[in-house]
Design an enzyme around this catalytic site. Structure first.
Site, PDB file in Angstrom:
ATOM      1  N   CYS A 116      45.097  47.545  17.494  1.00 29.30           N
ATOM      2  CA  CYS A 116      44.904  47.887  16.080  1.00 29.30           C
ATOM      3  C   CYS A 116      43.698  48.790  15.818  1.00 29.30           C
ATOM      4  CB  CYS A 116      44.792  46.621  15.251  1.00 29.30           C
ATOM      5  SG  CYS A 116      46.293  45.644  15.331  1.00 29.30           S
ATOM      6  N   HIS A 256      41.505  48.182   8.431  1.00 28.30           N
ATOM      7  CA  HIS A 256      42.789  47.889   9.075  1.00 28.30           C
ATOM      8  C   HIS A 256      43.476  46.789   8.272  1.00 28.30           C
ATOM      9  CE1 HIS A 256      45.796  46.760  11.887  1.00 28.30           C
ATOM     10  NE2 HIS A 256      45.222  45.638  12.245  1.00 28.30           N
ATOM     11  N   ASN A 286      51.334  44.694   8.835  1.00 30.64           N
ATOM     12  CA  ASN A 286      50.405  45.260   9.815  1.00 30.64           C
ATOM     13  C   ASN A 286      51.168  46.250  10.700  1.00 30.64           C
ATOM     14  OD1 ASN A 286      48.663  45.792  11.915  1.00 30.64           O
ATOM     15  ND2 ASN A 286      48.162  43.655  12.347  1.00 30.64           N
TER      16      ASN A 286
HETATM   17  O1  UT7 Z   1      45.928  43.148  13.755  1.00 28.28           O
HETATM   18  C1  UT7 Z   1      45.184  42.817  14.829  1.00 28.28           C
HETATM   19  C2  UT7 Z   1      44.811  41.452  15.050  1.00 28.28           C
HETATM   20  N1  UT7 Z   1      45.559  40.432  14.388  1.00 28.28           N
HETATM   21  C3  UT7 Z   1      45.035  39.786  13.352  1.00 28.28           C
HETATM   22  O2  UT7 Z   1      44.014  40.153  12.828  1.00 28.28           O
HETATM   23  C4  UT7 Z   1      45.739  38.531  12.887  1.00 28.28           C
HETATM   24  C5  UT7 Z   1      44.741  37.444  12.685  1.00 28.28           C
HETATM   25  N2  UT7 Z   1      45.344  36.169  12.353  1.00 28.28           N
HETATM   26  C6  UT7 Z   1      45.930  35.913  11.177  1.00 28.28           C
HETATM   27  O3  UT7 Z   1      46.069  36.779  10.345  1.00 28.28           O
HETATM   28  C7  UT7 Z   1      46.332  34.503  10.873  1.00 28.28           C
HETATM   29  O4  UT7 Z   1      45.792  33.647  11.856  1.00 28.28           O
HETATM   30  C8  UT7 Z   1      47.873  34.287  10.825  1.00 28.28           C
HETATM   31  C9  UT7 Z   1      48.447  34.970   9.583  1.00 28.28           C
HETATM   32  C10 UT7 Z   1      48.531  34.826  12.064  1.00 28.28           C
HETATM   33  C11 UT7 Z   1      48.177  32.788  10.720  1.00 28.28           C
HETATM   34  O5  UT7 Z   1      47.516  32.233   9.589  1.00 28.28           O
HETATM   35  P1  UT7 Z   1      46.603  30.932   9.730  1.00 28.28           P
HETATM   36  O6  UT7 Z   1      46.134  30.617   8.390  1.00 28.28           O
HETATM   37  O7  UT7 Z   1      45.571  31.206  10.786  1.00 28.28           O
HETATM   38  O8  UT7 Z   1      47.636  29.847  10.207  1.00 28.28           O
HETATM   39  P2  UT7 Z   1      47.610  28.957  11.526  1.00 28.28           P
HETATM   40  O9  UT7 Z   1      47.991  29.758  12.717  1.00 28.28           O
HETATM   41  O10 UT7 Z   1      46.346  28.170  11.567  1.00 28.28           O
HETATM   42  O11 UT7 Z   1      48.786  27.938  11.210  1.00 28.28           O
HETATM   43  C12 UT7 Z   1      48.675  26.979  10.137  1.00 28.28           C
HETATM   44  C13 UT7 Z   1      50.007  26.278  10.012  1.00 28.28           C
HETATM   45  C14 UT7 Z   1      50.556  25.755  11.341  1.00 28.28           C
HETATM   46  O12 UT7 Z   1      51.217  24.540  11.073  1.00 28.28           O
HETATM   47  P3  UT7 Z   1      50.528  23.144  11.379  1.00 28.28           P
HETATM   48  O13 UT7 Z   1      50.196  23.158  12.847  1.00 28.28           O
HETATM   49  O14 UT7 Z   1      49.286  23.119  10.515  1.00 28.28           O
HETATM   50  O15 UT7 Z   1      51.559  22.156  10.978  1.00 28.28           O
HETATM   51  C15 UT7 Z   1      51.568  26.796  11.727  1.00 28.28           C
HETATM   52  O16 UT7 Z   1      52.591  26.282  12.548  1.00 28.28           O
HETATM   53  O17 UT7 Z   1      50.981  27.203   9.519  1.00 28.28           O
HETATM   54  C16 UT7 Z   1      52.128  27.205  10.392  1.00 28.28           C
HETATM   55  N3  UT7 Z   1      52.728  28.530  10.369  1.00 28.28           N
HETATM   56  C17 UT7 Z   1      53.635  28.873   9.444  1.00 28.28           C
HETATM   57  N4  UT7 Z   1      54.173  28.213   8.426  1.00 28.28           N
HETATM   58  C18 UT7 Z   1      55.059  28.850   7.669  1.00 28.28           C
HETATM   59  C19 UT7 Z   1      52.492  29.568  11.187  1.00 28.28           C
HETATM   60  N5  UT7 Z   1      53.235  30.631  10.814  1.00 28.28           N
HETATM   61  C20 UT7 Z   1      53.951  30.206   9.735  1.00 28.28           C
HETATM   62  C21 UT7 Z   1      54.899  30.829   8.914  1.00 28.28           C
HETATM   63  N6  UT7 Z   1      55.409  30.141   7.889  1.00 28.28           N
HETATM   64  N7  UT7 Z   1      55.271  32.115   9.083  1.00 28.28           N
END
Ligand code: UT7
Length: 329
Positions: A116, A256, A286
């Protein structure tokens, strides 16, 4: 006459017409529109459909109108640098393929692979060729067909990414405008948290790697999120300090577009108000190397000559950085 800088003298971008909305994703994985919007800020993304089309085809759609806008021919381009994580092929470089498709018969070129942060890495690299006087017209492209490496059964990644890209033309400027400074960093130990497991020399593609879905993006989102928030903000604060800039001096922050929460945190740290932050993640998701040139293109009409603009990015690798530009037109 001040020092010769590399100035952006034209910009254009393109996204494919086909949309993938949150409603479409709800039919593919266990997610909700509410989750996607509150956690990422994304409503829809554009997806490149069609047999035999790749990142170079997105780039060509952006570049041909750019050349027309600037009133130059492709044969005047001396160098093409293409930042992409989804090259048309492992080799040759996508820059070569773009050069062939646009008719840049006098150019050389190469790809930059910095996930990215690729566009700002490529921009900084391209600027060197202008500053040294080696070249007068350099095309810097940031493009990705992320849908080619996304697993549409993995809800943690498929909601984030989209396809698209853009390009800028760099030319010499001796009026004090152009690319003034950049700070770029890598930390390869971060590769554990965001990578593609198979298809490289360590693990070439086999029937087994395909069956194990190892050619898709693997991301540990939370860890990447934490690094992105800290590093993007740190490096942007560092470039401001080094150039004696306060929040009030910044005309535009162009971050970004990975997650609206990361963008907001960076802007807060830099003391830049929301109205000076380019934001279009809700419509494109993204697009990896595409996000910054797409923002430049969408906001171009609002920039004024001499505006202080900060570009900031964070990506897989890890890679991150910040670029300080004084807008040239
Ligand atoms: O572009 C270059 C680099 N990339 C980034 O900068 C991305 C950085 N990361 C992020 O933007 C975020 O971490 C994400 C958008 C990928 C995920 O958001 P988060 O708030 O960090 O969620 P998480 O991974 O901590 O997951 C929280 C919960 C989990 O469920 P449990 O374990 O709490 O029951 C996930 O399984 O949300 C769940 N989850 C979803 N739920 C509904 C993960 N993806 C989804 C989804 N819909 N699409």
């Amino acid at each position: 006459m001040s020092k010769r800088h590399a100035a952006i003298t034209a910009v254009n971008a393109w996204v494919p017409p086909d949309l993938l909305t949150n409603e479409d994703l709800i039919k593919l994985v266990d997610t909700t529109d509410e989750w996607i919007q509150t956690r990422t800020g994304i409503r829809e993304r554009h997806i490149l459909k069609g047999e035999g089309l790749g990142s170079s085809d997105i780039a060509v759609q952006a570049i041909l109108p750019l050349l027309k806008k600037r009133g130059i021919g492709a044969d005047e381009i001396e160098l093409i640098i293409c930042a992409t994580t989804t090259p048309d092929m492992q080799f040759p470089a996508t820059a070569n393929i773009i050069g062939d498709k646009i008719g840049a018969v006098n150019a050389w070129g190469y790809d930059v692979n910095a996930a990215c942060s690729g566009f700002i890495f490529a921009l900084t690299t391209g600027a060197q060729f202008i500053e040294t006087g080696k070249h007068k017209k350099v095309l810097v492209v940031g493009v990705d067909k992320m849908s080619s490496i996304i697993d549409y059964t993995d809800r943690a990644t498929c909601v984030i990414f989209g396809d698209g890209g853009g390009a800028v033309l760099l030319e010499p400027d001796e009026s004090g405008n152009g690319i003034i400074d950049s700070i770029l960093r890598v930390d390869g130990s971060g590769r554990a948290f965001l990578h593609q497991k198979a298809g490289g020399s360590v693990k070439p593609a086999t029937a087994e790697t395909v069956a194990a879905r190892e050619h898709f993006v693997y991301q540990e989102g939370q860890t990447v999120f934490k690094f992105a928030v800290t590093k993007m903000a740190d490096v942007s604060a560092e470039i401001m300090e080094r150039n004696h800039l306060q929040g009030d001096d910044i005309s535009w922050l162009i971050p970004h577009q990975a997650n609206k929460r990361i963008i907001d945190a960076t802007a807060r740290r830099m003391n830049v108000p929301d109205e000076k932050v380019t934001l279009n993640i809700e419509r494109y998701g993204n697009t990896t190397n595409g996000t910054i040139p797409i923002c430049l293109w969408e906001y171009e009409n609002r920039f004024k000559k001499g505006d202080n603009i900060i570009l900031a990015a964070f990506g897989g690798g890890f890679t991150w950085g910040s670029v300080y530009i004084k807008w040239a037109y």
